[in-house]
Write a protein that holds these residues in place. Structure first.
Motif, PDB file in Angstrom:
ATOM      1  N   PHE A 157      -8.901  14.649  16.383  1.00 46.21           N
ATOM      2  CA  PHE A 157      -8.046  13.405  15.872  1.00 46.21           C
ATOM      3  C   PHE A 157      -6.729  14.172  15.710  1.00 46.21           C
ATOM      4  N   THR A 158      -6.537  15.580  15.005  1.00 46.31           N
ATOM      5  CA  THR A 158      -5.372  16.164  14.935  1.00 46.31           C
ATOM      6  C   THR A 158      -4.767  16.555  16.060  1.00 46.31           C
ATOM      7  N   TYR A 159      -5.349  17.020  17.200  1.00 42.75           N
ATOM      8  CA  TYR A 159      -4.739  17.191  18.494  1.00 42.75           C
ATOM      9  C   TYR A 159      -3.908  15.971  18.941  1.00 42.75           C
ATOM     10  N   PHE A 160      -4.477  14.837  18.832  1.00 44.12           N
ATOM     11  CA  PHE A 160      -4.054  13.486  19.308  1.00 44.12           C
ATOM     12  C   PHE A 160      -2.971  13.152  18.717  1.00 44.12           C
ATOM     13  N   LYS A 161      -3.147  13.410  17.398  1.00 50.77           N
ATOM     14  CA  LYS A 161      -2.211  12.910  16.240  1.00 50.77           C
ATOM     15  C   LYS A 161      -1.042  13.649  16.307  1.00 50.77           C
ATOM     16  N   GLY A 162      -1.148  14.945  16.791  1.00 51.45           N
ATOM     17  CA  GLY A 162      -0.032  15.911  17.056  1.00 51.45           C
ATOM     18  C   GLY A 162       0.835  15.477  18.176  1.00 51.45           C
ATOM     19  N   ILE A 163       0.367  14.932  19.339  1.00 45.33           N
ATOM     20  CA  ILE A 163       0.917  14.651  20.606  1.00 45.33           C
ATOM     21  C   ILE A 163       1.485  13.253  20.447  1.00 45.33           C
ATOM     22  N   GLY A 164       1.151  12.440  19.250  1.00 40.44           N
ATOM     23  CA  GLY A 164       1.678  11.111  19.313  1.00 40.44           C
ATOM     24  C   GLY A 164       0.721  10.076  20.008  1.00 40.44           C
ATOM     25  N   LEU A 176       0.988  -1.291   0.043  1.00 38.40           N
ATOM     26  CA  LEU A 176       0.098   0.072  -0.089  1.00 38.40           C
ATOM     27  C   LEU A 176       1.060   1.264   0.009  1.00 38.40           C
ATOM     28  N   PRO A 177       0.802   1.933  -0.964  1.00 39.13           N
ATOM     29  CA  PRO A 177       1.754   3.115  -1.325  1.00 39.13           C
ATOM     30  C   PRO A 177       1.675   4.220  -0.184  1.00 39.13           C
ATOM     31  N   ILE A 178       0.375   4.383   0.307  1.00 39.52           N
ATOM     32  CA  ILE A 178       0.494   5.687   1.170  1.00 39.52           C
ATOM     33  C   ILE A 178       0.340   5.019   2.822  1.00 39.52           C
ATOM     34  N   ALA A 179      -0.183   3.900   2.981  1.00 37.65           N
ATOM     35  CA  ALA A 179       0.031   3.404   4.455  1.00 37.65           C
ATOM     36  C   ALA A 179       1.334   2.748   4.449  1.00 37.65           C
ATOM     37  N   GLN A 180       2.011   2.628   3.470  1.00 41.39           N
ATOM     38  CA  GLN A 180       3.529   1.981   3.693  1.00 41.39           C
ATOM     39  C   GLN A 180       3.535   0.840   4.357  1.00 41.39           C
ATOM     40  N   VAL A 181       2.690  -0.368   4.046  1.00 42.13           N
ATOM     41  CA  VAL A 181       2.559  -1.619   4.597  1.00 42.13           C
ATOM     42  C   VAL A 181       2.219  -2.628   3.465  1.00 42.13           C
ATOM     43  N   PHE A 182       2.757  -3.851   3.957  1.00 45.65           N
ATOM     44  CA  PHE A 182       1.922  -4.951   2.832  1.00 45.65           C
ATOM     45  C   PHE A 182       0.811  -5.526   3.527  1.00 45.65           C
ATOM     46  N   VAL A 183       0.062  -5.965   2.628  1.00 41.25           N
ATOM     47  CA  VAL A 183      -1.234  -6.564   3.066  1.00 41.25           C
ATOM     48  C   VAL A 183      -1.526  -7.546   1.999  1.00 41.25           C
ATOM     49  N   ASN A 184      -2.216  -8.930   2.612  1.00 42.66           N
ATOM     50  CA  ASN A 184      -2.685  -9.803   1.873  1.00 42.66           C
ATOM     51  C   ASN A 184      -4.180  -9.293   1.241  1.00 42.66           C
ATOM     52  N   LEU A 231     -11.400  15.123   4.696  1.00 41.59           N
ATOM     53  CA  LEU A 231     -10.699  16.134   5.754  1.00 41.59           C
ATOM     54  C   LEU A 231      -9.340  15.129   6.082  1.00 41.59           C
ATOM     55  N   HIS A 232      -9.648  13.576   6.112  1.00 41.56           N
ATOM     56  CA  HIS A 232      -8.522  12.934   6.508  1.00 41.56           C
ATOM     57  C   HIS A 232      -7.523  12.834   5.219  1.00 41.56           C
ATOM     58  N   SER A 233      -8.055  12.782   4.117  1.00 42.63           N
ATOM     59  CA  SER A 233      -7.086  12.922   2.908  1.00 42.63           C
ATOM     60  C   SER A 233      -6.260  14.118   2.901  1.00 42.63           C
ATOM     61  N   PHE A 234      -6.940  15.319   2.991  1.00 43.98           N
ATOM     62  CA  PHE A 234      -6.373  16.578   2.610  1.00 43.98           C
ATOM     63  C   PHE A 234      -5.400  16.837   3.972  1.00 43.98           C
ATOM     64  N   ASN A 235      -5.877  16.737   5.137  1.00 44.70           N
ATOM     65  CA  ASN A 235      -4.963  16.950   6.165  1.00 44.70           C
ATOM     66  C   ASN A 235      -4.128  16.102   6.575  1.00 44.70           C
ATOM     67  N   PHE A 236      -4.012  14.649   6.289  1.00 49.81           N
ATOM     68  CA  PHE A 236      -3.156  13.765   6.704  1.00 49.81           C
ATOM     69  C   PHE A 236      -2.697  12.918   5.870  1.00 49.81           C
ATOM     70  N   GLY A 237      -3.368  12.973   4.390  1.00 46.64           N
ATOM     71  CA  GLY A 237      -2.996  12.326   3.183  1.00 46.64           C
ATOM     72  C   GLY A 237      -2.913  10.648   3.525  1.00 46.64           C
ATOM     73  N   SER A 238      -4.079  10.232   3.964  1.00 37.74           N
ATOM     74  CA  SER A 238      -4.156   8.855   4.505  1.00 37.74           C
ATOM     75  C   SER A 238      -4.956   8.013   3.830  1.00 37.74           C
ATOM     76  N   PRO A 249      -3.480   2.458  12.832  1.00 37.33           N
ATOM     77  CA  PRO A 249      -4.736   3.102  12.886  1.00 37.33           C
ATOM     78  C   PRO A 249      -5.247   4.081  12.332  1.00 37.33           C
ATOM     79  N   ALA A 250      -4.628   5.132  12.487  1.00 34.63           N
ATOM     80  CA  ALA A 250      -4.906   6.491  11.657  1.00 34.63           C
ATOM     81  C   ALA A 250      -5.263   6.100  10.124  1.00 34.63           C
ATOM     82  N   TYR A 251      -4.485   5.366   9.306  1.00 34.98           N
ATOM     83  CA  TYR A 251      -4.953   5.028   8.083  1.00 34.98           C
ATOM     84  C   TYR A 251      -6.327   3.892   7.977  1.00 34.98           C
ATOM     85  N   ALA A 252      -6.191   3.020   8.898  1.00 38.35           N
ATOM     86  CA  ALA A 252      -7.446   2.129   8.897  1.00 38.35           C
ATOM     87  C   ALA A 252      -8.701   3.220   8.977  1.00 38.35           C
ATOM     88  N   VAL A 253      -8.820   4.178   9.868  1.00 37.78           N
ATOM     89  CA  VAL A 253      -9.827   4.676  10.274  1.00 37.78           C
ATOM     90  C   VAL A 253     -10.338   5.625   8.967  1.00 37.78           C
TER      91      VAL A 253
END
Length: 359
Positions: free
Chosen positions: A101-108, A5-13, A232-239, A50-54
């Motif tokens: 979502f942005t706040y908690f993503k910002g603090i990891g 997956l080029p955006i999530a950067q993981v391999f899936v079956n 909003l997820h696509s524009f803000n986080f590219g997910s 999780p952020a990409y799954a959502v």
């Protein structure tokens, strides 16, 4: 064979994704609820962050909601006026959810927040469903009928600014659907779910809409909420990863059709108990993974553009160079798949009707 997956950067079956999304789609069609509260945890278990799954499940829900809503539009079982009031609240709730979502993503801490949200929601819903389904089974065994109160009033029914909704034959405060939409939008933005498990009972027991209008109106609302969440997820986080979305949508739409057909033929009381148990198991699994499993650092895969196929390279460059238009493209892509699925279902339904008439 795994797919990158080029955006999530993981391999899936892809086979696993298709099978799981189809199974979740069957459950969605069978019980009339969205499958996001199951599919998002499954994606996390398969290694999708999780952020990409959502974000990607929200895009999948958009496609399936368009498919179902188109079917209800053709049957004239939609209350647009009520739906738009809920959408107003849903828009506000979604904006608040994305801000959170942005706040908690910002603090990891966003992965932990998503896991905790699913753990509690699944535990609560699973318990309530299990208790209710066991009561239904017990009543069926003893041939009992329960008389319910026709008019139960809550504080929300005393709100001002009442409006007539001719389709549902209701005279209701505009704040009632707006508040419900706000809650649904907030949860959808944080958890990547359509919110039908809240919206459907709220429309039946709080707004008191006719049951035949509830599924279509719920799907109508979910379309708008999912569009906002996806963009909003696509524009803000590219997910948003279109390769993942394609697999999710294909499996879900096929599963939903099967589930709806099964729902017409079998009694779902016993199956509802099994679904409740499944929700509890998934909730426990999330709790275990969050608090007790050994935390291992995921290997971040830096893919070389030369190693990507044409479609993957297109997705990666499109999302990085034009995030606004990529978000719009993701939305239109999901809507197109949903409409096509609904028209195909209508086509085969008409063929069946003609064949039965000839017989």
């Amino acid at each position: 064979m795994d797919v990158f997956l080029p955006i999530a950067q993981v391999f899936v079956n892809p086979i696993e994704i298709l099978l799981l999304s189809a199974i979740v789609g069957v459950l969605s069609g069978l019980f009339g609820v969205g499958g996001g509260f199951l599919m998002t945890p499954f994606l996390i278990f398969l290694g999708v962050p999780p952020a990409y799954a959502v974000a990607n499940e929200a895009n999948n829900i958009l496609a399936t909601s368009v498919s179902g809503s188109t079917t209800h539009y053709l049957k004239n079982t939609l209350d647009y006026k009520m739906g738009l009031m809920i959408v107003i609240g849903g828009t506000i709730g979604t904006a608040l959810g994305i801000y959170t979502f942005t706040y908690f993503k910002g603090i990891g801490k966003i992965d932990t927040v998503i896991s905790l949200a699913y753990m509690y929601i699944l535990a609560i819903i699973g318990t309530l469903m299990l208790v209710e389904s066991l009561r239904e089974i017990d009543r069926a065994k003893r041939n009992l009928t329960v008389k319910k109160k026709l008019h139960v009033h809550y504080w929300i029914h005393g709100l001002p600014l009442r409006m007539r909704f001719p389709k549902s034959k209701l005279y209701e405060s505009i704040f009632t659907p707006i508040i419900i939409g706000l809650v649904v939008g907030f949860i959808a933005a944080i958890m990547g779910i359509g919110g039908a498990f809240i919206l459907v009972p709220a429309m039946i027991y709080i707004i008191k809409m006719p049951t035949k209008l509830v599924p279509g109106t719920s799907l109508f609302v979910t379309i708008f909420v999912s569009v906002i969440v996806t963009f909003l997820h696509s524009f803000n986080f590219g997910s948003i990863d279109l390769m993942l979305v394609v697999m999710l949508v294909i499996g879900s739409i096929i599963g939903v059709q099967v589930g709806q057909k099964l729902g017409e033929k079998i009694d779902s009381s016993g199956l509802k108990a099994l679904l409740a148990i499944l929700l509890l198991i998934v909730g426990i699994a999330i709790a275990y993974e969050t608090f007790f499993a050994e935390q291992t650092e995921r290997e971040i895969i830096q893919a070389l553009t030369a190693d990507l196929n044409f479609f993957s390279l297109f997705i990666l460059e499109f999302s990085e160079d034009m995030p606004f238009f990529y978000g719009l493209f993701s939305i239109m892509f999901a809507i197109l798949l949903g409409v096509v699925a609904a028209l195909i279902r209508k086509f085969f339904s008409n063929i069946r009707k003609k064949y039965s008439i000839k017989k």
